[in-house]
Design an enzyme around this catalytic site. Structure first.
Site, PDB file in Angstrom:
ATOM      1  CB  CYS A  63       4.884   7.064  13.452  1.00  0.00           C
ATOM      2  SG  CYS A  63       5.405   6.121  12.026  1.00  0.00           S
ATOM      3  CB  CYS A  86       3.028   3.993  12.669  1.00  0.00           C
ATOM      4  SG  CYS A  86       4.813   4.023  12.962  1.00  0.00           S
TER       5      CYS A  86
END
Length: 105
Positions: free
Chosen positions: A29, A32
């Site tokens: 991600c 993230c």
């Protein structure tokens, strides 16, 4: 002091004492990865007031389902085991700290 990785089986224990920010995300991600440095700084600078843990949602879907995580990163703010607030998506360090401050004092 690095951010502690937690799993479905250790999540409750990791979030039940003090003030904890739990980041639910995944290795692939991009947002993230963008939020990681801010969380690492908070974990380092605020370690006496705030703990930061991270949970990989790909390998720990039970916790993600329990908290209705549909998008990552999702930050869950806990105070003594009680969910105080939920934040979805990338947030700058200042915003994360601002959310935390509302619940710490």
């Amino acid at each position: 002091m690095s951010i502690k990785d937690v799993t479905d089986s250790t999540f409750v224990q990791a979030t039940e004492k003090g003030f904890v920010i739990a980041e639910l995300g995944a290795a692939w991600c991009a947002p993230c990865k963008m939020i990681a440095p801010a969380l690492e700084e908070i974990n380092e600078d605020q370690h006496n007031r705030i703990s930061v843990v991270q949970l990989d949602v790909d390998n720990n879907q039970e916790t993600a389902q329990k908290y209705g995580v549909m998008s990552i990163p999702t930050l869950l703010f806990f105070k003594d085991g009680e969910l105080m607030e939920k934040s979805v998506g990338f947030q700058p360090k200042e915003e994360i700290l601002s959310i935390a401050q509302k619940h710490i004092s």
